[in-house]
Design a protein around this motif. Sequence first.
Motif, short mmCIF file in Angstrom:
data_model
loop_
_atom_site.label_atom_id
_atom_site.label_comp_id
_atom_site.label_asym_id
_atom_site.label_seq_id
_atom_site.Cartn_x
_atom_site.Cartn_y
_atom_site.Cartn_z
N ASN A 775 0.81 -1.21 0.00
CA ASN A 775 0.00 0.00 0.00
C ASN A 775 0.85 1.26 0.00
O ASN A 775 0.34 2.35 -0.24
CB ASN A 775 -0.96 0.01 1.19
CG ASN A 775 -2.23 -0.77 0.87
OD1 ASN A 775 -2.71 -0.74 -0.28
ND2 ASN A 775 -2.75 -1.49 1.85
N HIS A 776 2.15 1.10 0.29
CA HIS A 776 3.03 2.26 0.17
C HIS A 776 3.09 2.71 -1.30
O HIS A 776 3.41 3.86 -1.58
CB HIS A 776 4.43 1.92 0.67
CG HIS A 776 4.51 1.80 2.16
ND1 HIS A 776 4.48 2.90 2.98
CD2 HIS A 776 4.59 0.71 2.97
CE1 HIS A 776 4.56 2.49 4.25
NE2 HIS A 776 4.62 1.17 4.27
N SER A 777 2.82 1.78 -2.23
CA SER A 777 2.88 2.12 -3.66
C SER A 777 1.88 3.20 -4.01
O SER A 777 2.06 3.97 -4.95
CB SER A 777 2.59 0.88 -4.50
OG SER A 777 3.49 -0.14 -4.19
N GLY A 782 2.04 4.92 5.86
CA GLY A 782 3.21 5.55 6.45
C GLY A 782 3.80 4.64 7.51
O GLY A 782 3.06 3.93 8.20
N ASP A 783 5.13 4.67 7.62
CA ASP A 783 5.81 3.90 8.66
C ASP A 783 6.39 4.89 9.67
O ASP A 783 7.16 5.77 9.30
CB ASP A 783 6.94 3.05 8.06
CG ASP A 783 6.38 1.95 7.17
OD1 ASP A 783 5.23 1.55 7.39
OD2 ASP A 783 7.10 1.51 6.26
N PHE A 784 6.03 4.72 10.93
CA PHE A 784 6.44 5.69 11.96
C PHE A 784 7.17 4.99 13.11
O PHE A 784 6.86 3.85 13.44
CB PHE A 784 5.22 6.43 12.50
CG PHE A 784 4.52 7.24 11.43
CD1 PHE A 784 5.03 8.47 11.02
CD2 PHE A 784 3.39 6.76 10.80
CE1 PHE A 784 4.41 9.20 10.02
CE2 PHE A 784 2.76 7.48 9.80
CZ PHE A 784 3.28 8.70 9.40
N PRO A 829 2.26 -9.07 11.92
CA PRO A 829 2.01 -7.77 12.53
C PRO A 829 3.12 -6.78 12.16
O PRO A 829 4.28 -7.15 12.11
CB PRO A 829 2.03 -8.07 14.03
CG PRO A 829 1.74 -9.52 14.14
CD PRO A 829 2.30 -10.15 12.89
N ASP A 830 2.72 -5.55 11.90
CA ASP A 830 3.66 -4.55 11.38
C ASP A 830 3.40 -3.24 12.13
O ASP A 830 2.75 -2.33 11.63
CB ASP A 830 3.39 -4.39 9.87
CG ASP A 830 4.43 -3.53 9.18
OD1 ASP A 830 5.42 -3.12 9.84
OD2 ASP A 830 4.25 -3.25 7.98
N PRO A 831 3.90 -3.16 13.39
CA PRO A 831 3.44 -2.08 14.27
C PRO A 831 3.88 -0.67 13.85
O PRO A 831 3.34 0.30 14.37
CB PRO A 831 4.04 -2.45 15.63
CG PRO A 831 5.13 -3.40 15.36
CD PRO A 831 4.77 -4.11 14.09
N MET A 832 4.84 -0.52 12.95
CA MET A 832 5.24 0.83 12.53
C MET A 832 4.25 1.41 11.50
O MET A 832 4.30 2.58 11.18
CB MET A 832 6.63 0.77 11.87
CG MET A 832 6.61 0.07 10.52
SD MET A 832 8.18 0.12 9.65
CE MET A 832 9.08 -1.19 10.45
N HIS A 833 3.37 0.58 10.97
CA HIS A 833 2.66 0.85 9.72
C HIS A 833 1.20 1.29 9.95
O HIS A 833 0.45 0.63 10.67
CB HIS A 833 2.69 -0.45 8.90
CG HIS A 833 2.05 -0.39 7.56
ND1 HIS A 833 2.75 -0.16 6.40
CD2 HIS A 833 0.76 -0.57 7.19
CE1 HIS A 833 1.92 -0.20 5.36
NE2 HIS A 833 0.70 -0.44 5.82
N PHE A 834 0.83 2.42 9.35
CA PHE A 834 -0.57 2.83 9.32
C PHE A 834 -0.97 3.02 7.86
O PHE A 834 -0.20 3.56 7.08
CB PHE A 834 -0.77 4.16 10.06
CG PHE A 834 -0.62 4.04 11.54
CD1 PHE A 834 -1.69 3.66 12.34
CD2 PHE A 834 0.60 4.30 12.15
CE1 PHE A 834 -1.56 3.55 13.72
CE2 PHE A 834 0.74 4.19 13.53
CZ PHE A 834 -0.33 3.81 14.31
ZN LIG Z 1 4.68 0.08 6.06
#
Ligand SMILES: [Zn+2]
Length: 837
Positions: A775-777, A782-784, A829-834
């Motif tokens: 979905n970053h494409s 966003g990764d925070f 799980p990808d906790p940096m990712h919204f």
């Molecule tokens: Zn991400």
Amino acid sequence: MSEGTVRVQATVERLANPPVPRWPVKVTIELSQRNRRGSRLTAKIGRQWLEGVIATSRPPGLVGFLARMPSNGDDIILVDGLLQLPTGIRYGAPPSAQAEVDPEEGLYMPPTQADRDGVRALSEDDDEGAWDGSVSEALQAQQACSVNGANVACGSCTAVEQRISGIATNLVHVPAAHVIAGAANDQLNDLASQALVAMRTAAIADGAVAAGSDFLKLVSGFRDYPSQARIWRNKMRQVFTTFGCTNWAAIDPVVVATSQALSTVAPPHARNAWLDRFRQELRTAGVAPQGCVDAQIRAAARAEHVTVPASGPIDIPGVAVAIGRKTVATPGSSPHHTGRAVDLHMGHAPGSTGVSSSSTNVTWQRQQRWYQWLVCNAARFGYHPYNREPWHWEHTPPPSTAPVPGTPTSSALDDETTQIRAALGQLGLSATQVDAFAAGQGIAALLPICRALGPVVLLELLRRLHYPVAYILNPPHSYDSDAQANRTLGTTNFTRLAPRLLLTIPGYFREQARQSRDAVEAFILESMGWLIMGSIADRVRNAINVDFWLPHGPYWATAVPNPIPAQAASIQQLILRMSLIDTNLTTAEFNGRAAAWRNGAAGRQWFFETGQGAQPAAQAFYTDAITGAAPAIAIPAVANISTQRGQVQAAWTARVAAADANPATPPLSAASTLALVRCQNIPVAGIVGGVDLTRITSLEIVSTWPVLRPAARPKRSLSVLAATRPAWEGVMRSIMELGWNDLLFQTAGTGCFRGTKTPGTVAGQNPNSARNMSNHSLAIAGDFNDFENKQPRAGSPATAAGTMDPRLIALFRAFNFRWGGNYTAPSTPDPMHFEYI
Ligand SMILES: [Zn+2]
Ligand SMILES: [Zn+2]
């Protein structure tokens, strides 16, 4: 409410004007006690998870929203991390219900005032007929303030409790002339010993004690922890035996491990500290009491006046500890472990003993002239009373003789170093690890924090990081290797902890503000969190000679004017100690800022979380409510991005096909996988609406953590899909206005045309995932704070949970973003990712 249970109350209401239109149902869950701090408490009603969940402090609990009303009979289930705790409440005809939940599986409460009172009760053996009221009240009531030679007016004597805490340091033997026979081996902290000698000498000089008498001699001083632990272990063995339990051989090492684990915690401990830890150690060891006979447990409990519920399963560890405590204090519970508490020879009422807290004896002791002399004079020597036990005094010297911040004596420094070492031990570091941490300047970097806020707050801040031991020893960073990070920054692995720890200070004060009942006080506390962080940061920079970057506070954070606003003495003290006074600020200007905070997103959030303010006023950050005016930050309608998704998906399909056709990158090969997860410029320039830059307003976000101040280039904007820009801006503006920059300060970016990155075995990636478009494409993700929110990999100490604050998750959710930390199998799980939904 029986001990060991938490009362739960849930209320479900349909809102006429919901803050978020798609969540018209508000659910409030109140607990009778606070939840373990930091754990993500949420709830499920039937099959619906609560949305936009925020923890509340007053009353403790949580508030969240649902898309639709629950069905009759839906269970309300509290969820604490991975644990699901059925409350026994079912949604039904009445909209609210009450139930109790067994907290053994994860709900933990910090000590309440009643617990602290309990600590006092068990500091000595005899608890018969407790005396209430303060020392001074007693004296005044009896009009008995005349003391030979002490020259004090009746009624002017004030002796105020000032309870001790801390680990024992610099123990010495008290000179024999001031020790009662039989206590010759007792020890005290060196300063407490000197003060005791000076105090008793003065009492003799004033005629309050006859020169040859034993009065005010030391009866009992330092109590060593290992001895207490041994006595307690024997007691526990005896209790479990009377229960008929058959597996003492398995329980015994758990008892020992429990005391061992608590031995580095500064005493006196909270009332239930030992029991809580014991339960935890039992679970860790996979041990439960076996073979115990209910009838025998009930008989033992009856004999010791310990209450056991008439029916249902018996909480065996809880009952065992309650019985044991009737005759032996749990290790760590006595202030005598500090080396700065003394029991003095006072004499006793006829038929009593010197350490009986019966009202007969307490009254008698308070009438003796040596006791009255202490009330009027002990504070001069740093000794303070314990109201319930006239013989028990604690050495807590007044601030004027305590080391001034910034100019510590070497013994104070030693003390702080010891306190930091103890805190690290508390987090699970071994002695060897603590030594390495100290050798790498880690303790030097933490000293300014400990000196400014004290060891108890330091430990609390460390806990708030949620770092496993491996992270404490080597905090995560954005660089390719530890060596590169340290070379670039001028740090060691250990000095990298302090900059990150500083960023927990605003959150700590935000929580303190939620314990306040007064909006102005809450505003001062929230402001102070940021100002204190900045002020301590400078001292840390000097201590380790590293000029690291930290975000500035929100625009509303302010010092206070002179005169200082009338607030609690403890807050005034902190303001003075940290020099948070701006003499150029007028009271009117300060009041204006307080009003702006109160009416802004941050103040409304405070009302919402604390349940204060006029109802239905207090609502969440994403809406106005106090005034009923339009939302401060409106939730934009959900954008339909299916056209753009289709266009980018077509570009992606072409990219995968090209890779497959290339002999250098055959399908699912390592080369192909790496090629597909590589970031390319996003091809959205040509799609509908294209990409916009979202301004980050005053929020400060860097792409590298940690970073030196001169090198830091906080981002001013992020690239996002144009259609989602209002949602991103709503999030960023909310964070800025709420003052939550401490929770989100770093980003690895948004747009990136690539496949999905999931840990796997082909070049570290899952080759199948790499073929799916990320979905970053679309520049909708966003990764925070990615440096400490990596996807879990084999060997990584990171947990799937990461460190993302529940407040941020709730905020992003409200603006229609999904949190990657909630991904479940087959996703990772990808906790940096919204990402935008
Ligand atoms: Zn991400
Ligand atoms: Zn005592």
